[in-house]
Enzyme design. Structure first.
Site, PDB file in Angstrom:
ATOM      1  N   PRO A   1     -31.677   5.422 -15.078  1.00 50.17           N
ATOM      2  CA  PRO A   1     -31.049   4.210 -14.535  1.00 50.17           C
ATOM      3  C   PRO A   1     -29.972   4.493 -13.482  1.00 50.17           C
ATOM      4  O   PRO A   1     -29.631   3.605 -12.708  1.00 50.17           O
ATOM      5  CB  PRO A   1     -30.445   3.525 -15.764  1.00 50.17           C
ATOM      6  CG  PRO A   1     -30.618   4.432 -16.910  1.00 50.17           C
ATOM      7  CD  PRO A   1     -31.559   5.526 -16.531  1.00 50.17           C
TER       8      PRO A   1
ATOM      9  N   GLU B   1     -30.598   8.705 -26.081  1.00 45.72           N
ATOM     10  CA  GLU B   1     -29.322   8.257 -25.514  1.00 45.72           C
ATOM     11  C   GLU B   1     -29.043   8.879 -24.144  1.00 45.72           C
ATOM     12  O   GLU B   1     -28.133   8.491 -23.452  1.00 45.72           O
ATOM     13  CB  GLU B   1     -28.167   8.603 -26.448  1.00 45.72           C
ATOM     14  CG  GLU B   1     -28.362   8.132 -27.878  1.00 45.72           C
ATOM     15  CD  GLU B   1     -28.509   6.626 -27.996  1.00 45.72           C
ATOM     16  OE1 GLU B   1     -27.792   5.907 -27.279  1.00 45.72           O
ATOM     17  OE2 GLU B   1     -29.350   6.169 -28.789  1.00 45.72           O
TER      18      GLU B   1
HETATM   19  N1  ADE Z   1     -34.781   4.911 -17.854  1.00 40.58           N
HETATM   20  C1  ADE Z   1     -34.131   3.938 -18.509  1.00 40.58           C
HETATM   21  N2  ADE Z   1     -33.876   2.895 -17.713  1.00 40.58           N
HETATM   22  C2  ADE Z   1     -34.402   3.214 -16.492  1.00 40.58           C
HETATM   23  C3  ADE Z   1     -34.465   2.550 -15.243  1.00 40.58           C
HETATM   24  N3  ADE Z   1     -33.937   1.344 -15.058  1.00 40.58           N
HETATM   25  N4  ADE Z   1     -35.072   3.175 -14.220  1.00 40.58           N
HETATM   26  C4  ADE Z   1     -35.590   4.405 -14.392  1.00 40.58           C
HETATM   27  N5  ADE Z   1     -35.571   5.077 -15.542  1.00 40.58           N
HETATM   28  C5  ADE Z   1     -34.984   4.503 -16.594  1.00 40.58           C
END
Ligand code: ADE
Length: 221
Positions: free
Chosen positions: A86, A113
């Protein structure tokens, strides 16, 4: 193109890779997709892939060793190693076009996590598919793989993606099919006029209007 995906949950990919355009692209050898459970690379006697975080805190953190060894076993000279996270670069159509030119891509799906920060050192790129947190990188890697595969030569008709939303930073124009009138909603006259110049102009104006209304940020680019 070859795509290797590192995941603890290979079964999550079954439906996506055995359906629709992705299935056909794999069958026609336009792309080769392999799933690798990096637990198989763990040197821990119990095949552990995670541990508690240094400094304390909640949850388990993916360890370096299984992922490093798996990437090193698969990596070739022209491989692009991509981590789904993310906090990565926001994924966009332009990156999909760029990645569609690569010979070999490795997608690493994080989970739990988090992952040991040192895993970033073996990655050429980090991608996020949006400002929200998924339970893992699996869905994100499916999104990235799907959007790349449809751009590979011969997977879908060349013209189909030339008019995609986001090309030229414009959203796609509206399309219609038969019947001409459905529940009193009529197909715009210009589309049945047969005047291709006028149709092209109408589509461009509609793309512009939609983009101004919905995504003015795209026009600023
Ligand atoms: N892993 C967890 N959330 C994610 C996201 N928004 N984009 C890419 N990988 C992720």
């Amino acid at each position: 193109m070859k795509i290797d995906i590192l995941t603890l949950f290979p079964e999550m990919f079954e439906g996506v890779f055995s359906s629709s355009i992705m299935k056909r692209a794999i069958e026609e050898k336009k792309v080769e997709v392999s799933l690798h459970n990096f637990r198989d690379y763990s040197k821990d006697p119990h095949h552990k892939v995670d541990d508690t975080p240094y400094g304390g805190g909640n949850g388990m953190v993916l360890t370096c060793q299984p992922i490093f060894d798996c990437v090193e076993a698969l990596k070739k000279e022209n491989t692009k190693v991509i981590l789904l996270t993310p906090d990565g670069t926001p994924y966009q159509q332009g990156i999909a076009y760029q990645l569609a030119k690569e010979e070999h891509i490795i997608l690493i799906c994080g989970h739990y996590e988090g992952f040991d920060e040192r895993i970033r050192t073996i990655c050429d790129m980090e991608l996020s598919i949006g400002d929200y947190v998924l339970t893992g990188g699996e869905l994100a890697s499916m999104v990235v793989a799907d959007s790349i595969v449809r751009l590979l030569p011969g997977v879908i008709e060349e013209g189909s993606h030339q008019n995609d939303s986001f090309n030229n930073n414009l959203l796609d124009y509206p399309t219609y099919t038969k019947p001409r009138v459905f529940r009193e909603m009529e197909v715009p006259e210009v589309l049945v006029s047969g005047d291709h110049k006028k149709i092209e102009e109408y589509r461009y104006q509609e793309s512009l209007k939609k983009t101004k209304q919905r995504r003015p940020d795209l026009l600023e680019k």
